[in-house]
Each structure stands twice: as structure tokens, then as C-alpha cells.
Motif scaffolding. Structure first.
Motif, PDB file in Angstrom:
ATOM      1  N   ASP A 458      76.665  81.528  49.049  1.00 33.81           N
ATOM      2  CA  ASP A 458      77.559  81.976  50.122  1.00 33.81           C
ATOM      3  C   ASP A 458      78.426  83.167  49.667  1.00 33.81           C
ATOM      4  N   MET A 459      77.713  84.245  49.203  1.00 34.41           N
ATOM      5  CA  MET A 459      78.413  85.436  48.689  1.00 34.41           C
ATOM      6  C   MET A 459      77.520  86.656  48.905  1.00 34.41           C
ATOM      7  N   ASP A 460      78.158  87.819  49.092  1.00 34.61           N
ATOM      8  CA  ASP A 460      77.389  89.063  49.186  1.00 34.61           C
ATOM      9  C   ASP A 460      77.435  89.781  47.845  1.00 34.61           C
ATOM     10  N   GLU A 461      76.740  90.961  47.773  1.00 36.47           N
ATOM     11  CA  GLU A 461      76.645  91.663  46.491  1.00 36.47           C
ATOM     12  C   GLU A 461      77.992  92.211  46.038  1.00 36.47           C
ATOM     13  N   THR A 462      78.839  92.581  46.979  1.00 38.21           N
ATOM     14  CA  THR A 462      80.167  93.096  46.598  1.00 38.21           C
ATOM     15  C   THR A 462      80.956  92.008  45.871  1.00 38.21           C
ATOM     16  N   GLY A 463      80.928  90.818  46.445  1.00 38.53           N
ATOM     17  CA  GLY A 463      81.613  89.693  45.795  1.00 38.53           C
ATOM     18  C   GLY A 463      80.991  89.352  44.462  1.00 38.53           C
ATOM     19  N   ALA A 464      79.671  89.499  44.387  1.00 35.18           N
ATOM     20  CA  ALA A 464      78.978  89.206  43.146  1.00 35.18           C
ATOM     21  C   ALA A 464      79.391  90.180  42.045  1.00 35.18           C
ATOM     22  N   GLU A 465      79.537  91.422  42.394  1.00 33.37           N
ATOM     23  CA  GLU A 465      79.944  92.415  41.401  1.00 33.37           C
ATOM     24  C   GLU A 465      81.364  92.157  40.918  1.00 33.37           C
ATOM     25  N   MET A 466      82.218  91.655  41.806  1.00 35.13           N
ATOM     26  CA  MET A 466      83.574  91.326  41.383  1.00 35.13           C
ATOM     27  C   MET A 466      83.551  90.169  40.375  1.00 35.13           C
ATOM     28  N   VAL A 467      82.683  89.170  40.633  1.00 28.99           N
ATOM     29  CA  VAL A 467      82.531  88.059  39.705  1.00 28.99           C
ATOM     30  C   VAL A 467      82.023  88.572  38.365  1.00 28.99           C
ATOM     31  N   TRP A 468      81.041  89.456  38.455  1.00 25.31           N
ATOM     32  CA  TRP A 468      80.468  89.982  37.204  1.00 25.31           C
ATOM     33  C   TRP A 468      81.506  90.796  36.446  1.00 25.31           C
ATOM     34  N   GLY A 469      82.359  91.482  37.157  1.00 26.26           N
ATOM     35  CA  GLY A 469      83.410  92.251  36.501  1.00 26.26           C
ATOM     36  C   GLY A 469      84.313  91.346  35.678  1.00 26.26           C
ATOM     37  N   ARG A 470      84.674  90.186  36.242  1.00 30.88           N
ATOM     38  CA  ARG A 470      85.528  89.249  35.495  1.00 30.88           C
ATOM     39  C   ARG A 470      84.802  88.722  34.256  1.00 30.88           C
ATOM     40  N   ILE A 471      83.500  88.459  34.406  1.00 31.20           N
ATOM     41  CA  ILE A 471      82.709  87.957  33.271  1.00 31.20           C
ATOM     42  C   ILE A 471      82.656  89.016  32.174  1.00 31.20           C
ATOM     43  N   SER A 472      82.429  90.269  32.561  1.00 29.82           N
ATOM     44  CA  SER A 472      82.337  91.357  31.582  1.00 29.82           C
ATOM     45  C   SER A 472      83.649  91.531  30.830  1.00 29.82           C
ATOM     46  N   GLN A 473      84.766  91.369  31.537  1.00 23.81           N
ATOM     47  CA  GLN A 473      86.075  91.475  30.884  1.00 23.81           C
ATOM     48  C   GLN A 473      86.243  90.410  29.805  1.00 23.81           C
ATOM     49  N   LYS A 474      85.744  89.210  30.058  1.00 23.53           N
ATOM     50  CA  LYS A 474      85.844  88.140  29.067  1.00 23.53           C
ATOM     51  C   LYS A 474      84.969  88.449  27.857  1.00 23.53           C
ATOM     52  N   PHE A 475      83.811  89.050  28.087  1.00 20.14           N
ATOM     53  CA  PHE A 475      82.964  89.469  26.968  1.00 20.14           C
ATOM     54  C   PHE A 475      83.725  90.480  26.102  1.00 20.14           C
ATOM     55  N   GLU A 476      84.335  91.440  26.755  1.00 21.22           N
ATOM     56  CA  GLU A 476      85.066  92.491  26.033  1.00 21.22           C
ATOM     57  C   GLU A 476      86.257  91.905  25.287  1.00 21.22           C
TER      58      GLU A 476
END
Length: 534
Positions: A458-476
Motif C-alpha cells: 500500500d505504497m507508491d514509488e515516491t513513498g518507497a524512495e523516502m523509505v529507502w532514503g531513511r535506510i541509506s542514512q542508517k547505512f551511512e
């Protein structure tokens, strides 16, 4: 392995042990209770039959003994009538009665009393044998109840007195003599009795027979008169003959057991158990039980009904068989088989361990069939199955999903240079960060050595990219703070699926995969995963 599994499943083992113990105990209790109940029913019947047999044997003995006494007094009276006209009638009578008394050895006295109540002949029996009483020692008995009652009878009628103790000069004779008097009127013509013949039957032999047979009873044996007084008491002989003493008139079976005495008086024979114990009884009605078949004589009795009673006290084991309630029997079974219940608890524990281990193994097998052993996320098969289920359900809900295809950058380089432990740590770190960053209705699946599938419901690609952004920040953040010898870097590509379209799961994944490879090619140009290789 098994020990570790038992330790992990200890709560389950405790639960299963309790449940199995209760089930096994209940089944065992039901079985043993059923057996115990049947055993006690048989035991009750055996006790009842034994006590009933005893009272019937004693009744038959008493009836037989008194019947013999009746025939003896009839014989004596017939002989007296036949010899009445002889010149030396009384002298012959004395000799005959002495011989008769010595032979029988149960008659304390044999007497002929004339119509005035005077003793004409009296033969006494003692341990030294029978002897005739001197004329000057003979007495007048005109006031005695047995004389009065017998003189009122007709020919061939026999008077039977109540059982009592012999009384001399107004006092109970000692040692006591249990006495039954049998008397017959003597007729020289058919108009009027000229006197009576009396046999004083010393009932010690009858009571001795009861004493011998009392040991057969599981309790005590009693002989009661019509008023409920003890004539014989195997439990306590001091309670016998209380009605002969003014100061002991309250000392009776009737007063000790009034409820039971009421039942005994109104029932010919029976078997009953009450709070006071177990009672088996039968009545003896001399008038009815000793009546001859040919009407050659009849009895006139002041005795009423005698009762033979066996009594088992409520404290005895036999009495408890009759009085045990359901809880009492269950408790008795439990106590009796307590050692078995300890064995059942051990068996319950063993079975509980087997069940818990088997269940744990099945859970483990199921877990490894659905989840990746290293990361704990879904494996390829279960991930695809779950994705298909969500896609199918999403068509009904008119919603959307986003598939994010992920690939860990430089995993081969980490494995080759730092070893597989470091590579496993990298994979676990990536999975842990992603799982911590997604919602409960999203899921992650490992579909290859370094590839993951992230499904966002229940999400679109824009929302998915926001989720991925948070994940990438944790990696960094990990790369900056933990100073690992390698960097965490993950390429990703997303593809959205709108409910109601006919796109297959594979088609959506391929779209996300292509986007991921495009990003990976761009990152590879300047990416150095191992620190120091920049």
C-alpha cells in the motif's frame, strides 16, 4: 542439541507435563475408582451374606434348642400323668427325674407343683449331679408368674417364660443363671388342672454357642429381648441382663441405638448401615417358629420376639466400606496408589519432553523452510509466495504495492579479502537495518547470496524512495560511527504495481532488478568497499 532445545522449550515442557499428568491421572483414577467400586460392592455383598448367614444359624440354633426343651417338658408331664395313680408315684418320679436331669445336664430344676402352689417334687442339678430336694426345703410358688399363667392353660398347652436370671429370696442368684422356664398343666381328669410340671432350663449352653459363633462375625453378636435389653453381648458382657436390676434399666440396645431399634422392631429381618454402624438382624417369634405341624401342642409365651443382631462399629474397616462417599473413595484410591502417581508424573514429563522436542523440531523445520538461516528474513520461496498472496489480495482491495530489489555492493570483495565471517556480518547488518526501518505489513526476503527483495504494501514509488532514503542514512551512520574495515553499500531499484493490472510478479521484479543494476553500474565507478583500498 537436544539439551539446548529442552532448555528453550522448558515452558512448553512444564505445560505439557501438567496437562499429561492430569489426563493420565484422571484416566488412572477413573479406572482404579471403577475397580475399587466394584471390589467394594463385592465386599459389601460378602459382608452382608456372612452376617445374614450367622444370624440365621443362630436363629435356627435357638429355635432348635427351645423346641427340644418343649418336647422335654411335654414328655415329663406325660410321664407324670401316667404315673399319678401308682402307690409310690412321687418316689418313682424323683428317681426318673434324677436320671433324666443327669442325662440332659441343662435343667437347673425339674418340679411338680400342685394346684395350691406347693412344690411336691423338686430335683436340682449341680456340678455334682442331680438330687431331690428334702420335703422340709420345698416352697410355695403360688405367687410366681409362671405358676399363675400355666394353671390358666388347657391340656397340651406349653407355657414358655421370658429369659431372665434366677431369683432366690428376692435377690438375683450368684453366679447368675440365665433361665428359661417351661411349664405344662397336669390333668388327672379333663376338668381341672391338679398342678404343673416346670423345667428351669439353664440357658448357659445356648449362650455359650452364641459366644463360640460370635468370632465368625466381623463385628459383635447380640441377643436382645422384646424390650431391647441385651441377653448376650459379645462386646461387653457387663451390659447383659440390665433389666433385672433397678439401677440399670436405662442400659439397653434400645436406648443406645433408638433409630436402629425402631427399624428392627418393625422388620422381620434385615441389613442396614447408618452413621452408628452396620446392623444385621432377625427376629425369633417362639409362638410361630416352634408351632408343631400336627397341632399336638401349642405355646403360650410371654416372651414377645427375641432378636439376634450382629453389629459392626462405624470405626471398623468393614463399616467404612458401606459409608464411604465418592470423595472418600477417590481419596482412598489416590492414597493407595500414590506411588503410581509418582510414576505417572515421570511418564508425563518424558512424554512432555518428546512432544516439546518434536514440536520444536517441526517448528525449526518449518522455520528453515520459510526463513533464511543467516538473516532471519523470508527465503526466496516463501518471499515469492507471500508476494503473490499480497498481489492477489491487493486486487480485491484496489490498492498498490512497491517492490524494491536490493543488491549488496562488494560482498565478494569482502568475502575474498576479509573472510566469510565478515561477509556474513555485512549481510546480517543490511537485513537488520532494513527490518528495523519498515512497517509491520512490509516484508524483506533474501533471494540470493547478496540480493534481497523488499516489498512495501500500500505504497507508491515516491513513498518507497523516502523509505529507502531513511535506510541509506542508517547505512551511512554505521559506516561513520562503527569504523568497520568495510563499508555498507547497497544498490536498489523499485517498481510499483497498481491493483487491477495484469502485470505478473516476475515482470514487476524484473523492472525493479533493471533499475537496481543501473544504479549499481553507476556506484561501481567510484566505490571502494574495503577501507584503505581507496
Amino acid at each position: 542439541m537436544i539439551k539446548q532445545m529442552i532448555h528453550r522449550e522448558r515452558r512448553s515442557i512444564q505445560f505439557y507435563t501438567l496437562v499429561l499428568f492430569l489426563v493420565l491421572s484422571f484416566v488412572f483414577l477413573v479406572i482404579t475408582f471403577f475397580i475399587q467400586t466394584n471390589t467394594e460392592q463385592i465386599r459389601k455383598k460378602v459382608i452382608q451374606l456372612g452376617e445374614e448367614s450367622l444370624v440365621e444359624v443362630e436363629k435356627a440354633y435357638v429355635i432348635g434348642g427351645i423346641t427340644e426343651r418343649v418336647t422335654d417338658v411335654l414328655y415329663i408331664s406325660d410321664a407324670r400323668e401316667l404315673g399319678a395313680l401308682a402307690h409310690d408315684a412321687y418316689e418313682k418320679t424323683k428317681l426318673e427325674w434324677i436320671a433324666f436331669s443327669n442325662r440332659k445336664a441343662v435343667y437347673d430344676q425339674i418340679r411338680y407343683i400342685n394346684r395350691n402352689g406347693d412344690e411336691i417334687v423338686r430335683v436340682n442339678y449341680s456340678a455334682d449331679g442331680a438330687s431331690a430336694t428334702l420335703t422340709e426345703d420345698l416352697q410355695n410358688k403360688s405367687d410366681r408368674y409362671y405358676f399363675i399363667n400355666t394353671m390358666a392353660l388347657e391340656k397340651d398347652q406349653v407355657y414358655v417364660s421370658p429369659f431372665d436370671l434366677n431369683v432366690e429370696n428376692g435377690q438375683v442368684e450368684l453366679p447368675i443363671k440365665p433361665m428359661l422356664r417351661l411349664a405344662v398343666p397336669i390333668f388327672e381328669s379333663f376338668e381341672r388342672a391338679v398342678g404343673i410340671v416346670v423345667l428351669n432350663y439353664n440357658a448357659k449352653d445356648l449362650l455359650r454357642h452364641m459366644e463360640r459363633n460370635a468370632t465368625v462375625s466381623l463385628g459383635e453378636l447380640f441377643l436382645l429381648n422384646m424390650d431391647g435389653y441385651w441377653l448376650y453381648n459379645s462386646e461387653d458382657s457387663t451390659k447383659e441382663w440390665a433389666f433385672m436390676y433397678e439401677d440399670r434399666l436405662q442400659e439397653s440396645f434400645a436406648n443406645a441405638y433408638p433409630e436402629e431399634w425402631g427399624i428392627i422392631q418393625t422388620t422381620p429381618n434385615g441389613f442396614l448401615h447408618t452413621k452408628n454402624g452396620v446392623f444385621c438382624f432377625t427376629g425369633i417369634n417362639l409362638t410361630a417358629d416352634i408351632a408343631p405341624n400336627d397341632d399336638s401342642y401349642s405355646l403360650s409365651c410371654d416372651t414377645g420376639i427375641y432378636y439376634i443382631v450382629t453389629y459392626i462399629s462405624p470405626q471398623s474397616e468393614e463399616s467404612r466400606v458401606f459409608n464411604d462417599s465418592f470423595p472418600d473413595r477417590a481419596a482412598k484410591v489416590f492414597v493407595e496408589y500414590l506411588s503410581i502417581y509418582f510414576l505417572l508424573s515421570g511418564l508425563a514429563f518424558v512424554l512432555a519432553v518428546l512432544i516439546a522436542v518434536n514440536k520444536a523440531q517441526k517448528k525449526e523445520i518449518k522455520y528453515f523452510s520459510e526463513f533464511d538461516a543467516l538473516t532471519g528474513v523470508y527465503n526466496r520461496r516463501s518471499g515469492y509466495a507471500k508476494l503473490n498472496a499480497i498481489k492477489k489480495d491487493s486486487a480485491k482491495k484496489n490498492c498498490r504495492i512497491v517492490i524494491c530489489y536490493l543488491d549488496i555492493n562488494g560482498l565478494k570483495e569482502v568475502n575474498d579479502q576479509l573472510g566469510h565471517d565478515a561477509g556474513d556480518e555485512l549481510i546480517q547488518s543490511v537485513a537488520d537495518v532494513i527490518r528495523a526501518s519498515i512497517r509491520g505489513n512490509d516484508f524483506l526476503a533474501r533471494v540470493g547470496g547478496d540480493e534481497f527483495l523488499l516489498v512495501l504494501d500500500d505504497m507508491d514509488e515516491t513513498g518507497a524512495e523516502m523509505v529507502w532514503g531513511r535506510i541509506s542514512q542508517k547505512f551511512e551512520q554505521i559506516n561513520a560511527e562503527e569504523n568497520r574495515v568495510y563499508l555498507i553499500s547497497v544498490s536498489h531499484g523499485t517498481a510499483a504495481h497498481v491493483c487491477g493490472t495484469s502485470d505478473s510478479v516476475d515482470h514487476i521484479i524484473n523492472q525493479a532488478d533493471e533499475k537496481m543494476y543501473m544504479e549499481k553500474r553507476m556506484l561501481k565507478k567510484d566505490l571502494h568497499v574495503i577501507r584503505g583500498n581507496e
